[in-house]
Motif scaffolding. Structure first.
Motif, short mmCIF file in Angstrom:
data_model
loop_
_atom_site.label_atom_id
_atom_site.label_comp_id
_atom_site.label_asym_id
_atom_site.label_seq_id
_atom_site.Cartn_x
_atom_site.Cartn_y
_atom_site.Cartn_z
N LYS A 391 57.90 23.97 44.59
CA LYS A 391 57.74 24.61 43.31
C LYS A 391 57.34 26.06 43.54
N ARG A 392 57.64 26.89 42.54
CA ARG A 392 57.38 28.32 42.70
C ARG A 392 55.89 28.60 42.79
N THR A 393 55.55 29.67 43.50
CA THR A 393 54.18 30.15 43.57
C THR A 393 54.16 31.57 43.01
N ARG A 394 52.95 32.05 42.74
CA ARG A 394 52.85 33.39 42.13
C ARG A 394 51.51 34.00 42.51
N GLN A 395 51.50 35.32 42.66
CA GLN A 395 50.28 36.07 42.93
C GLN A 395 50.23 37.30 42.05
N GLY A 396 49.04 37.75 41.74
CA GLY A 396 48.93 38.98 40.98
C GLY A 396 47.60 39.08 40.25
N PHE A 397 47.35 40.27 39.69
CA PHE A 397 46.12 40.52 38.96
C PHE A 397 46.27 40.09 37.49
N MET A 398 45.22 39.51 36.95
CA MET A 398 45.07 39.25 35.52
C MET A 398 43.59 39.38 35.19
N GLU A 399 43.29 39.41 33.91
CA GLU A 399 41.90 39.36 33.46
C GLU A 399 41.59 37.93 33.02
N LYS A 400 40.42 37.42 33.43
CA LYS A 400 40.02 36.04 33.16
C LYS A 400 38.74 36.04 32.33
N SER A 401 38.68 35.13 31.37
CA SER A 401 37.48 35.02 30.54
C SER A 401 36.35 34.36 31.33
N SER A 402 35.12 34.76 31.04
CA SER A 402 33.96 34.20 31.71
C SER A 402 33.59 32.87 31.08
N ALA A 403 32.67 32.14 31.73
CA ALA A 403 32.30 30.80 31.26
C ALA A 403 31.04 30.81 30.40
N GLY A 404 30.38 31.93 30.28
CA GLY A 404 29.11 31.99 29.56
C GLY A 404 29.28 31.97 28.05
N LYS A 408 33.39 37.51 28.20
CA LYS A 408 33.83 38.80 28.71
C LYS A 408 34.95 38.55 29.71
N PHE A 409 35.76 39.58 29.94
CA PHE A 409 36.92 39.43 30.80
C PHE A 409 36.74 40.24 32.08
N ASP A 410 37.01 39.57 33.21
CA ASP A 410 36.91 40.22 34.52
C ASP A 410 38.29 40.26 35.18
N ARG A 411 38.57 41.38 35.81
CA ARG A 411 39.85 41.52 36.52
C ARG A 411 39.77 40.76 37.84
N ARG A 412 40.70 39.85 38.04
CA ARG A 412 40.71 39.01 39.23
C ARG A 412 42.12 38.95 39.83
N TRP A 413 42.15 38.73 41.15
CA TRP A 413 43.42 38.49 41.85
C TRP A 413 43.67 36.97 41.87
N PHE A 414 44.83 36.54 41.37
CA PHE A 414 45.15 35.11 41.26
C PHE A 414 46.23 34.72 42.27
N ASP A 415 46.08 33.51 42.78
CA ASP A 415 47.04 32.98 43.75
C ASP A 415 47.38 31.54 43.34
N LEU A 416 48.57 31.34 42.79
CA LEU A 416 49.05 30.00 42.42
C LEU A 416 49.77 29.41 43.62
#
Length: 483
Positions: A391-404, A408-416
């Motif tokens: 299956k395809r994989t993907r990488q890149g930056f997105m903003e992710k919501s916090s759990a509190g 608030k949104f933090d910029r993170r590097w994602f790796d699927l």
């Protein structure tokens, strides 16, 4: 011009009958021919959803009536393929869309084709449940076929750690480390973490480009014959680099829960559905298929237990916690073995001569993968020759919501990854901050932000913001493969 511009059509030169026998190709009679989808008229659904539904319709796959028949295998019709089911899962009407269509009082003829098609899908009772049942039944044999070699390889990899050659290696590294740290608080250790293996090839001494691995190969390897079979003894460990033993166990548990879910859902549909006679036949067929898969599931569960027992035993043996990440452990070991091989090969080239025992070891080692690891830990995964479709994989930056409580949104590097895990990092190349296992998630577009998509997992709503709407759709499409 590309090679395809002048490519010959060789369909008449191949044995199509043999292909049908080998791959079970079934010719399905289309009820409608592919045709352009009309975009004239009023559009009730969102434009992005309309584009996806339009692609489905323009392919001329089938109309709503045929979909209903094939979802329930009515009149012995051919079941839908995994590709069709996945596409249907993406375009099926949402609760908001169903509500919109129920409230619409205008002429249906004035709506666009995509809206009229979705309105027909709304008439199929228990559509979402039927899609889920069929998809689980279609994917079950493939998942079993994929999981079996992974479970077996993981158990074998854990057993390899007990090989005398690996034990001897760790003893030498411990002795060298204690000697170098003599007189300090670190100089009397009785063991070390596997993660410390990287120091053997990263810490250099007074001589340039000469590390502890060079020292071991030059001074220990010639007379310590057990180390000469080290790489050969650890072949399965290399195949399990990046594979999580806990995720494999969850996959097996998920299959077991999936079968039970199918059985209960089919029973519920029979009780609720108005067309009870057809649904009763469907229910009986589902029950027979579920029972036929129970033996496979029992075998898989036994392999799961054996794998977990071997991993727990290995973790205790190495002085690690049973909750340790097997993928990281075997990745560290694999990286060390690759560096070890490279140093051995350079040493042979430098000396210009080999002993008979060294030649035999070299010949054996050539059968193993000798290339340096060029992928990050999070994308390394075991593969099976029989299950080569990835299956395809993907990488890149997105903003992710916090759990509190305050979002608030933090910029993170994602790796699927190909194992269905979504790792996220503060930046590329750093240690993972967390991991989301995507089994069962259903991503959806956010109505307030066109660049946001969301999904809910274990009582938490995860929100992700990409750079563009197109990138959002791409992330959702790739995540849907594992959901």
């Amino acid at each position: 011009d590309s090679i395809w511009a002048g490519a010959d059509d060789l369909i008449r030169s191949i044995d199509t009958n043999r292909l049908k026998q080998l791959y079970g190709i079934i010719t399905v009679q289309r009820t409608t021919a592919p045709q352009a989808v009309s975009t004239s008229g009023k559009l009730l659904m969102e434009a992005d959803k309309a584009r996806i539904v339009g692609i489905f319709l323009s392919s001329g796959r089938m109309d709503a009536k045929e979909i209903a028949q094939r979802l329930s295998n009515d009149d012995g019709t051919q079941p839908l393929s995994a590709e069709h089911l996945t596409a249907l899962q993406r375009i099926q009407p949402t609760a908001d869309e169903r509500s919109t269509y129920e409230k619409y009082t205008g002429p249906i003829s004035q709506l666009q084709d995509v809206d009229r098609f979705l309105m027909e899908l709304c008439k199929i009772e228990n559509l979402a449940s039927l899609i889920d049942i069929q998809l689980l039944l279609v994917e079950f044999p493939h998942q079993v076929h994929t999981l079996k070699p992974l479970l077996q390889n993981m158990a074998r990899a854990c057993k390899e750690v007990f090989k005398p050659s690996f034990k001897r290696l760790l003893e030498y590294i411990l002795a060298i480390g204690n000697y170098l740290n003599c007189g300090s608080a670190k100089g009397n250790c009785y063991g070390f973490r596997i993660s410390s293996l990287s120091q053997a090839y990263s810490i250099k001494g007074a001589v340039k480009d000469y590390n502890l691995l060079n020292y071991i190969v030059d001074t220990v390897l010639p007379y310590e014959k057990s180390l000469q079979t080290l790489v050969q003894d650890m072949s399965y460990a290399r195949e399990c680099a990046g594979v999580s033993v806990h995720q494999l166990a969850l996959e097996v548990d998920s299959l077991a829960k999936g079968l039970e879910h199918i059985k209960k859902t089919a029973g519920r549909i029979v009780q609720e559905c108005k067309s009870s006679s057809n649904m009763k036949k469907f229910h009986d067929r589902v029950q027979r298929v579920v029972e036929s898969h129970r033996a496979e599931l029992a075998s898989l569960s036994t392999m799961r237990e054996e794998m977990m027992q071997m991993f727990n035993k290995m973790a205790i043996y190495l002085g690690e916690q049973p909750t340790a990440d097997s993928g990281e452990l075997f990745f560290t070991i694999t990286r060390f073995l690759t560096e070890f091989e490279n140093v051995v090969e350079k040493s042979k080239s430098k000396d210009g001569s080999e002993t008979k025992d060294t030649k035999q070891t070299s010949s054996s080692n050539e059968k193993l993968t000798t290339a340096s690891i060029t992928v990050k830990y999070s994308t390394a995964t075991a593969t099976s020759p029989k299950a080569s479709t990835k299956k395809r994989t993907r990488q890149g930056f997105m903003e992710k919501s916090s759990a509190g409580p305050i979002i608030k949104f933090d910029r993170r590097w994602f790796d699927l990854t190909a194992t269905g895990n979504l790792y996220y990092y503060k930046k590329e190349g750093t240690k993972a901050l967390g991991n989301i296992y995507l089994r069962g998630v259903k991503p959806y577009l956010d109505s307030s932000n066109e660049n946001m998509f969301c999904f809910e997992l274990e009582g938490r709503k995860w929100q992700f913001v990409a750079k563009s709407r197109e990138e959002v759709l791409e992330w959702m499409a790739d995540i849907n493969q594992y959901a």
